[in-house]
Design a protein around this motif. Structure first.
Motif, PDB file in Angstrom:
ATOM      1  N   PRO A  91       0.928  -1.136  -0.064  1.00  0.00           N
ATOM      2  CA  PRO A  91       0.143   0.044   0.091  1.00  0.00           C
ATOM      3  C   PRO A  91       0.774   1.254  -0.006  1.00  0.00           C
ATOM      4  O   PRO A  91       1.741   1.275   0.548  1.00  0.00           O
ATOM      5  CB  PRO A  91      -0.801  -0.138   1.308  1.00  0.00           C
ATOM      6  N   LEU A  92       0.340   2.181  -0.823  1.00  0.00           N
ATOM      7  CA  LEU A  92       1.038   3.583  -0.662  1.00  0.00           C
ATOM      8  C   LEU A  92      -0.045   4.368   0.044  1.00  0.00           C
ATOM      9  O   LEU A  92      -1.091   4.453  -0.443  1.00  0.00           O
ATOM     10  CB  LEU A  92       1.093   4.228  -2.135  1.00  0.00           C
ATOM     11  N   LEU A  93       0.337   5.104   1.017  1.00  0.00           N
ATOM     12  CA  LEU A  93      -0.586   5.614   1.826  1.00  0.00           C
ATOM     13  C   LEU A  93      -0.793   7.245   1.464  1.00  0.00           C
ATOM     14  O   LEU A  93       0.097   7.756   1.498  1.00  0.00           O
ATOM     15  CB  LEU A  93       0.045   5.654   3.655  1.00  0.00           C
ATOM     16  N   VAL A  94      -1.970   7.594   1.176  1.00  0.00           N
ATOM     17  CA  VAL A  94      -2.328   8.914   0.659  1.00  0.00           C
ATOM     18  C   VAL A  94      -3.335   9.502   1.441  1.00  0.00           C
ATOM     19  O   VAL A  94      -4.238   9.109   2.060  1.00  0.00           O
ATOM     20  CB  VAL A  94      -2.686   8.607  -0.763  1.00  0.00           C
ATOM     21  N   ASP A  95      -3.193  10.910   1.917  1.00  0.00           N
ATOM     22  CA  ASP A  95      -4.119  11.595   2.521  1.00  0.00           C
ATOM     23  C   ASP A  95      -4.506  11.192   3.867  1.00  0.00           C
ATOM     24  O   ASP A  95      -5.619  11.562   4.413  1.00  0.00           O
ATOM     25  CB  ASP A  95      -5.247  11.933   1.553  1.00  0.00           C
ATOM     26  N   GLY A  96      -3.670  10.382   4.468  1.00  0.00           N
ATOM     27  CA  GLY A  96      -3.755   9.729   5.825  1.00  0.00           C
ATOM     28  C   GLY A  96      -4.955   9.016   5.945  1.00  0.00           C
ATOM     29  O   GLY A  96      -5.414   8.780   6.912  1.00  0.00           O
ATOM     30  N   ARG A  97      -5.458   8.551   4.833  1.00  0.00           N
ATOM     31  CA  ARG A  97      -6.811   7.719   5.028  1.00  0.00           C
ATOM     32  C   ARG A  97      -6.972   6.584   4.109  1.00  0.00           C
ATOM     33  O   ARG A  97      -7.694   6.103   3.855  1.00  0.00           O
ATOM     34  CB  ARG A  97      -8.013   8.559   4.971  1.00  0.00           C
ATOM     35  N   LEU A  98      -6.202   6.799   2.831  1.00  0.00           N
ATOM     36  CA  LEU A  98      -6.283   5.778   1.619  1.00  0.00           C
ATOM     37  C   LEU A  98      -5.255   4.784   1.440  1.00  0.00           C
ATOM     38  O   LEU A  98      -3.853   5.434   1.744  1.00  0.00           O
ATOM     39  CB  LEU A  98      -6.549   6.619   0.405  1.00  0.00           C
ATOM     40  N   ARG A  99      -5.232   3.756   1.039  1.00  0.00           N
ATOM     41  CA  ARG A  99      -4.344   2.672   0.479  1.00  0.00           C
ATOM     42  C   ARG A  99      -4.330   2.812  -0.889  1.00  0.00           C
ATOM     43  O   ARG A  99      -5.437   2.188  -1.585  1.00  0.00           O
ATOM     44  CB  ARG A  99      -4.130   1.530   1.367  1.00  0.00           C
ATOM     45  N   VAL A 100      -3.459   2.948  -1.553  1.00  0.00           N
ATOM     46  CA  VAL A 100      -3.210   2.572  -3.100  1.00  0.00           C
ATOM     47  C   VAL A 100      -2.614   1.606  -3.309  1.00  0.00           C
ATOM     48  O   VAL A 100      -1.412   1.668  -2.893  1.00  0.00           O
ATOM     49  CB  VAL A 100      -2.612   4.389  -3.756  1.00  0.00           C
ATOM     50  N   TYR A 101      -2.844   0.887  -4.540  1.00  0.00           N
ATOM     51  CA  TYR A 101      -1.973  -0.482  -4.713  1.00  0.00           C
ATOM     52  C   TYR A 101      -1.950  -0.169  -6.457  1.00  0.00           C
ATOM     53  O   TYR A 101      -2.662   0.378  -7.151  1.00  0.00           O
ATOM     54  CB  TYR A 101      -2.792  -1.430  -4.508  1.00  0.00           C
ATOM     55  N   ALA A 102      -0.845  -1.026  -6.946  1.00  0.00           N
ATOM     56  CA  ALA A 102      -0.527  -1.025  -8.277  1.00  0.00           C
ATOM     57  C   ALA A 102      -0.674  -2.306  -8.975  1.00  0.00           C
ATOM     58  O   ALA A 102      -0.110  -3.486  -7.955  1.00  0.00           O
ATOM     59  CB  ALA A 102       0.759  -0.414  -8.575  1.00  0.00           C
ATOM     60  N   THR A 103      -1.367  -2.499  -9.861  1.00  0.00           N
ATOM     61  CA  THR A 103      -0.985  -3.972 -10.640  1.00  0.00           C
ATOM     62  C   THR A 103      -0.511  -3.826 -11.981  1.00  0.00           C
ATOM     63  O   THR A 103      -0.332  -2.509 -12.288  1.00  0.00           O
ATOM     64  CB  THR A 103      -2.341  -4.671 -10.602  1.00  0.00           C
ATOM     65  N   THR A 104      -0.588  -4.810 -12.924  1.00  0.00           N
ATOM     66  CA  THR A 104      -0.158  -4.690 -14.281  1.00  0.00           C
ATOM     67  C   THR A 104      -0.745  -3.454 -15.079  1.00  0.00           C
ATOM     68  O   THR A 104       0.089  -2.488 -15.663  1.00  0.00           O
ATOM     69  CB  THR A 104      -0.021  -5.829 -15.027  1.00  0.00           C
ATOM     70  N   ARG A 105      -1.947  -3.109 -15.103  1.00  0.00           N
ATOM     71  CA  ARG A 105      -2.792  -2.221 -15.771  1.00  0.00           C
ATOM     72  C   ARG A 105      -3.790  -1.441 -14.995  1.00  0.00           C
ATOM     73  O   ARG A 105      -4.420  -0.892 -15.781  1.00  0.00           O
ATOM     74  CB  ARG A 105      -3.312  -2.958 -17.014  1.00  0.00           C
ATOM     75  N   GLN A 106      -3.550  -1.502 -13.758  1.00  0.00           N
ATOM     76  CA  GLN A 106      -4.533  -0.481 -12.874  1.00  0.00           C
ATOM     77  C   GLN A 106      -4.014  -0.121 -11.729  1.00  0.00           C
ATOM     78  O   GLN A 106      -2.942  -0.775 -11.102  1.00  0.00           O
ATOM     79  CB  GLN A 106      -5.588  -1.779 -12.620  1.00  0.00           C
ATOM     80  N   MET A 107      -4.511   1.133 -11.233  1.00  0.00           N
ATOM     81  CA  MET A 107      -4.196   1.257  -9.739  1.00  0.00           C
ATOM     82  C   MET A 107      -5.660   1.586  -9.029  1.00  0.00           C
ATOM     83  O   MET A 107      -6.551   1.969  -9.670  1.00  0.00           O
ATOM     84  CB  MET A 107      -3.246   2.653  -9.533  1.00  0.00           C
ATOM     85  N   ARG A 108      -5.558   1.427  -7.779  1.00  0.00           N
ATOM     86  CA  ARG A 108      -6.894   1.370  -7.116  1.00  0.00           C
ATOM     87  C   ARG A 108      -6.474   1.658  -5.897  1.00  0.00           C
ATOM     88  O   ARG A 108      -5.331   1.670  -5.388  1.00  0.00           O
ATOM     89  CB  ARG A 108      -7.548  -0.054  -7.143  1.00  0.00           C
ATOM     90  N   ALA A 109      -7.766   2.023  -4.853  1.00  0.00           N
ATOM     91  CA  ALA A 109      -7.574   2.791  -3.570  1.00  0.00           C
ATOM     92  C   ALA A 109      -8.476   2.034  -2.902  1.00  0.00           C
ATOM     93  O   ALA A 109      -9.677   1.775  -3.034  1.00  0.00           O
ATOM     94  CB  ALA A 109      -7.599   4.144  -3.732  1.00  0.00           C
ATOM     95  N   ASP A 110      -8.228   1.919  -1.472  1.00  0.00           N
ATOM     96  CA  ASP A 110      -9.333   1.358  -0.570  1.00  0.00           C
ATOM     97  C   ASP A 110      -8.932   1.827   0.734  1.00  0.00           C
ATOM     98  O   ASP A 110      -7.855   2.769   1.030  1.00  0.00           O
ATOM     99  CB  ASP A 110      -9.527   0.014  -0.383  1.00  0.00           C
TER     100      ASP A 110
END
Length: 458
Positions: A91-110
């Motif tokens: 996870p890449l932590l963003v804005d103190g509340r989101l986890r951003v992930y990377a895959t081959t053709r997508q990035m997503r957040a939870d």
């Protein structure tokens, strides 16, 4: 007139027996339909199947971009210190509340950050057939770089595209994050954020022959610089500095040199070589944020010695406290360990004045294996013991802030080696690799667990 033959061709009738013609008609009739109708129906059915296949193939294979805006905004974390989640992706932590992930053709957040497992994405961004080369974040803007050179910025809170720009073609054309995506979100090649001397924030992308500077807020191109010589082929992975520069090692120069480009203009400000570095010059950035950005120092290695430098101004300044390998830089302090006693020591990186020293991590490690410094972040220094305790010290005083074993409640596994380590917003994420570590092994052998990333609140 004679009687009609039995079987008049009406539905349900039976054709008369006898004669080749009768046999032929019997073969090419099906429920009373002649041959030409059957052939026509078969051709039409075949065309319909081909049409459906073509539509499916187009929808799957045609260039496409799918933006799924935010369906929810996670709340800030509320967990107490300790392990909070095990994840299959880094996870890449963003804005103190989101986890951003990377895959081959997508990035997503939870989110939220301290959710125990991965959740339904709050938002996602996918491109086809391009592959995701790198992700960087600053504030609430998440920037992605793709194999066709496109740079796309997403508003982390809404999931909407903020801006996009055609960047230089990257030297790396394929996703390199393996199963977790850690390299793509923590140390992407040729993608950084930075701040100019007058405070403007920007995204920097390096390609095969160019470097591009883009305003982080608007996506406006600020400058585009041609790299001299053989371009990217000669230059190792770079980084931006707190002094407002982009640093690139030119390995084709004789001897190798460090090129410093002004982030305000993109122009080469100076070419620098540390005294005595020799032909085997290697440069390690220190005190950086994610994506090798805003680095406050560096360590050069060459001719059998290592030397530390501060790069928070226009010229590198010697910083002897950063000389020892594995010493880290945070909050203006050089934090490392005494090789003999294992004590953790902190000295002013600029003056060398001692600030604090503690032997608590080494003395209190129950397995006798001591503790190793693995990461720093503003206000904190993190150590890992042999029995996989994570110890966090206050970077300003050396006081112990927290200590716990990196095991989730359903796990009992401590026989792993740390891979990528990421520290941000009071959290630490660590890849857990199988022992002995084999970088060339496939993912099933390389990673210790399916959910290989453990996330802890410190």
């Amino acid at each position: 007139m004679g009687e009609p033959a039995s079987g008049t061709g009406a539905a349900g009738s039976v054709a008369p027996t006898g004669g080749a013609g009768a046999a032929s008609r019997r073969r090419w009739r099906w429920r009373g339909r002649p041959r030409w109708q059957l052939v026509t129906a078969a051709v039409v059915a075949g065309l319909l199947v081909l049409g459906v296949v073509a539509v499916i193939a187009y929808r799957v294979l045609a260039p496409a971009e799918v933006v799924t805006p935010a369906g929810y905004l996670p709340t800030p974390p509320a967990a107490e210190p300790g392990p909070v989640a095990r994840l299959s992706a880094a996870p890449l932590l963003v804005d103190g509340r989101l986890r951003v992930y990377a895959t081959t053709r997508q990035m997503r957040a939870d989110g939220p950050i301290d959710m125990r497992t991965q959740a339904t994405p709050a938002w996602s961004f996918r491109r086809w057939p391009q592959q995701l080369i790198g992700v960087a974040a600053a504030g609430t803007t998440v920037t992605s770089r793709w194999s066709d050179g496109e740079i796309v910025a997403i508003d982390a809170r809404t999931g909407e595209v903020s801006w996009r720009v055609a960047g230089p073609v990257p030297g790396q054309s394929e996703y390199a994050g393996r199963r977790t995506g850690a390299q793509t979100v923590y140390a992407p090649s040729g993608l950084h954020t930075g701040t100019t001397a007058d405070g403007r924030r920007l995204v920097v992308a390096r390609g095969e022959s160019q470097v591009l500077g883009v305003d982080l807020a608007t996506g406006r191109e600020l400058w585009r610089t041609e790299l001299p010589g053989q371009g990217d082929a000669c230059r190792a992975a770079g980084f931006t500095t707190t002094g407002g520069q982009l640093a690139l090692v030119n390995g084709c120069a004789a001897p190798p040199t460090l090129e410093l480009y002004d982030l305000s203009t993109g122009q080469l400000a100076q070419t620098w070589q540390p005294e005595g570095a020799g032909p085997g010059l290697a440069v390690e950035p220190l005190g950086c944020t994610v994506a090798r950005s805003h680095c406050a120092g560096l360590r050069t290695t060459g001719a059998g010695e290592s030397r530390g430098w501060l790069v928070d101004g226009p010229d590198p300044v010697p910083a002897p406290p950063l000389d020892p390998v594995d010493t880290m830089l945070v909050d203006g302090l050089a934090i490392g360990q005494d090789p003999g006693s294992g004590e953790v020591v902190a000295n002013s990186a600029r003056t060398g004045v001692p600030v604090w020293r503690t032997d608590a991590p080494a003395r209190r490690a129950p397995d006798g294996d001591g503790a190793r410094l693995i990461a720093v972040q503003p206000g904190q220094a993190h150590l890992l013991t042999g029995d996989r305790q994570l110890i966090t010290l206050d970077s300003g005083s050396g006081a112990e802030l927290s200590r716990f074993v990196l095991i989730m409640p359903s796990e009992r596994i401590t026989d792993w080696a740390p891979g990528y380590v990421y520290a941000q917003s009071g959290f630490v994420a660590i890849e857990r690799l199988r022992l002995p570590v084999d970088p060339d092994a496939d993912d099933g052998r390389y990673y210790r667990l399916q959910e290989t990333v453990i996330l802890a609140n410190t």
